[in-house]
Design an enzyme around this catalytic site. Structure first.
Site, PDB file in Angstrom:
ATOM      1  N   ARG A   1      -2.770   5.383 -10.162  1.00 37.66           N
ATOM      2  CA  ARG A   1      -3.253   4.344  -9.015  1.00 37.66           C
ATOM      3  C   ARG A   1      -4.177   3.387  -9.434  1.00 37.66           C
ATOM      4  O   ARG A   1      -5.303   4.184 -10.095  1.00 37.66           O
ATOM      5  CB  ARG A   1      -3.264   4.756  -7.928  1.00 37.66           C
ATOM      6  CG  ARG A   1      -1.870   5.106  -6.983  1.00 37.66           C
ATOM      7  CD  ARG A   1      -2.188   5.679  -5.689  1.00 37.66           C
ATOM      8  NE  ARG A   1      -2.469   4.693  -4.924  1.00 37.66           N
ATOM      9  CZ  ARG A   1      -2.843   5.049  -3.608  1.00 37.66           C
ATOM     10  NH1 ARG A   1      -3.069   6.204  -3.172  1.00 37.66           N
ATOM     11  NH2 ARG A   1      -3.129   4.018  -2.930  1.00 37.66           N
TER      12      ARG A   1
ATOM     13  N   ILE B   1      -2.099  -6.141  -9.290  1.00 39.62           N
ATOM     14  CA  ILE B   1      -2.994  -6.308  -8.200  1.00 39.62           C
ATOM     15  C   ILE B   1      -3.333  -4.998  -7.871  1.00 39.62           C
ATOM     16  O   ILE B   1      -2.281  -4.363  -7.454  1.00 39.62           O
ATOM     17  CB  ILE B   1      -2.464  -7.094  -6.942  1.00 39.62           C
ATOM     18  CG1 ILE B   1      -2.036  -8.555  -7.344  1.00 39.62           C
ATOM     19  CG2 ILE B   1      -3.408  -7.205  -5.832  1.00 39.62           C
ATOM     20  CD1 ILE B   1      -1.116  -9.286  -6.003  1.00 39.62           C
ATOM     21  N   ARG B   2      -4.413  -4.414  -8.396  1.00 42.55           N
ATOM     22  CA  ARG B   2      -4.790  -3.376  -8.231  1.00 42.55           C
ATOM     23  C   ARG B   2      -3.417  -2.303  -8.665  1.00 42.55           C
ATOM     24  O   ARG B   2      -3.054  -1.514  -7.753  1.00 42.55           O
ATOM     25  CB  ARG B   2      -5.317  -2.852  -6.754  1.00 42.55           C
ATOM     26  CG  ARG B   2      -6.584  -3.593  -6.404  1.00 42.55           C
ATOM     27  CD  ARG B   2      -6.963  -3.362  -5.083  1.00 42.55           C
ATOM     28  NE  ARG B   2      -7.439  -1.851  -4.772  1.00 42.55           N
ATOM     29  CZ  ARG B   2      -8.272  -1.050  -5.349  1.00 42.55           C
ATOM     30  NH1 ARG B   2      -9.145  -1.596  -6.108  1.00 42.55           N
ATOM     31  NH2 ARG B   2      -8.406   0.081  -4.868  1.00 42.55           N
TER      32      ARG B   2
ATOM     33  N   HIS C   1       3.826  -7.714 -10.461  1.00 40.93           N
ATOM     34  CA  HIS C   1       4.515  -8.450  -9.576  1.00 40.93           C
ATOM     35  C   HIS C   1       5.380  -9.483 -10.183  1.00 40.93           C
ATOM     36  O   HIS C   1       4.585 -10.646 -10.111  1.00 40.93           O
ATOM     37  CB  HIS C   1       3.858  -8.721  -8.437  1.00 40.93           C
ATOM     38  CG  HIS C   1       2.924  -7.879  -7.564  1.00 40.93           C
ATOM     39  ND1 HIS C   1       3.641  -7.240  -6.508  1.00 40.93           N
ATOM     40  CD2 HIS C   1       1.904  -7.174  -7.744  1.00 40.93           C
ATOM     41  CE1 HIS C   1       2.796  -6.458  -5.970  1.00 40.93           C
ATOM     42  NE2 HIS C   1       1.769  -6.213  -6.550  1.00 40.93           N
TER      43      HIS C   1
ATOM     44  N   CYS D   1       4.888  -2.079  -8.423  1.00 41.02           N
ATOM     45  CA  CYS D   1       3.892  -1.722  -8.024  1.00 41.02           C
ATOM     46  C   CYS D   1       3.265  -0.704  -7.008  1.00 41.02           C
ATOM     47  O   CYS D   1       3.952   0.495  -7.299  1.00 41.02           O
ATOM     48  CB  CYS D   1       2.806  -3.054  -7.588  1.00 41.02           C
ATOM     49  SG  CYS D   1       1.120  -2.691  -7.643  1.00 41.02           S
TER      50      CYS D   1
ATOM     51  N   GLU E   1       1.037  -1.338   0.048  1.00 39.08           N
ATOM     52  CA  GLU E   1      -0.162   0.131   0.041  1.00 39.08           C
ATOM     53  C   GLU E   1       0.990   1.199  -0.083  1.00 39.08           C
ATOM     54  O   GLU E   1       1.378   1.641   1.104  1.00 39.08           O
ATOM     55  CB  GLU E   1      -0.978  -0.115   1.161  1.00 39.08           C
ATOM     56  CG  GLU E   1      -1.872   1.137   1.273  1.00 39.08           C
ATOM     57  CD  GLU E   1      -2.512   1.573   0.257  1.00 39.08           C
ATOM     58  OE1 GLU E   1      -3.207   0.493  -0.464  1.00 39.08           O
ATOM     59  OE2 GLU E   1      -2.476   2.772  -0.170  1.00 39.08           O
TER      60      GLU E   1
ATOM     61  N   GLU F   1       7.488 -11.233  -8.666  1.00 39.69           N
ATOM     62  CA  GLU F   1       7.875 -11.862  -7.510  1.00 39.69           C
ATOM     63  C   GLU F   1       6.749 -12.706  -7.106  1.00 39.69           C
ATOM     64  O   GLU F   1       7.153 -13.845  -6.312  1.00 39.69           O
ATOM     65  CB  GLU F   1       8.497 -10.893  -6.425  1.00 39.69           C
ATOM     66  CG  GLU F   1       7.454 -10.447  -5.543  1.00 39.69           C
ATOM     67  CD  GLU F   1       6.628  -9.041  -6.469  1.00 39.69           C
ATOM     68  OE1 GLU F   1       6.978  -8.800  -7.592  1.00 39.69           O
ATOM     69  OE2 GLU F   1       5.776  -8.520  -5.728  1.00 39.69           O
TER      70      GLU F   1
END
Ligand code: GLN
Length: 189
Positions: free
Chosen positions: A110, A136-137, A172, A79, A51, A174
């Site tokens: 975002r 992811i978002r 991501h 991200c 976040e 990872e």
């Protein structure tokens, strides 16, 4: 034997453990960074997903914002990490209202891929070859200056960029079994 590159992963919040696993899979040594002293021992730094608002406030509280801005070695943000590296947020949520490191001459949007597809996996063509990325978002890069190289897109959106020794991905790597971007990053470290 050549010393294994020590890749620090900012570990204030977010998915830093997954990055450490990918660093090890790619042949590096990964460790958690929470203080300027720990950062000083790293050959390179990863800012993980999570976040970005929370991580941004914690960076200031831990005195890491200035230390990262002064870190002259390779940095990679994924991200939320990409958002933190940006100079500005160009649209929507928290425009102008959250702390950013401003190390990359980019603007980002975002949570840019819509509610229906909050999270998805995609094959992305990049300058390092095709990679699999989990979104992811995720943000995307909406503006970039002349010193920024665009290294990858998903559909028509810029999702992988580099400026000097700073790399940023909206997705991501990872969270996949594919360590190719980690390997490319470690090689530059
Ligand atoms: N949506 C988050 C943010 O804006 C980023 C999500 C992520 O890192 N997976 O900070």
């Amino acid at each position: 034997m050549e010393h294994r590159k020590r890749i620090g992963v900012l570990a204030l919040q977010g998915d830093y453990e997954a990055h450490i696993k990918s660093i090890v899979a790619a042949g590096g040594e990964g460790f958690e960074v929470r203080t300027p002293g720990e950062l000083a021992t790293a050959d390179a730094l990863i800012l993980p997903g999570g976040e970005s608002t929370t991580i941004g406030y914690l960076l200031a509280r831990f005195g890491l914002d200035k230390a990262i801005q002064a870190f002259q070695k390779p940095i990679w943000g994924t991200c939320a990490g990409m958002i933190l590296l940006a100079k500005r947020i160009t649209e929507g949520e928290k425009q102008g209202g959250q702390p950013l490191l401003g190390l990359l001459d980019i603007g980002v949007v975002r949570n840019a891929f819509g509610r229906q597809i909050d999270s998805f996996e995609a094959r992305i063509e990049t300058s390092f070859g095709p990679v699999t990325g989990v979104f992811i978002r995720a943000p995307y890069v909406s503006e970039w200056g002349p010193s920024v190289e665009v290294l990858g897109r998903y559909e028509d959106r810029v999702v992988l960029v580099r400026q000097g020794n700073i790399l940023a991905s909206a997705f991501h790597p990872e969270l996949t079994e594919d360590p190719s971007l980690h390997r490319a990053f470690i090689e530059r470290a």
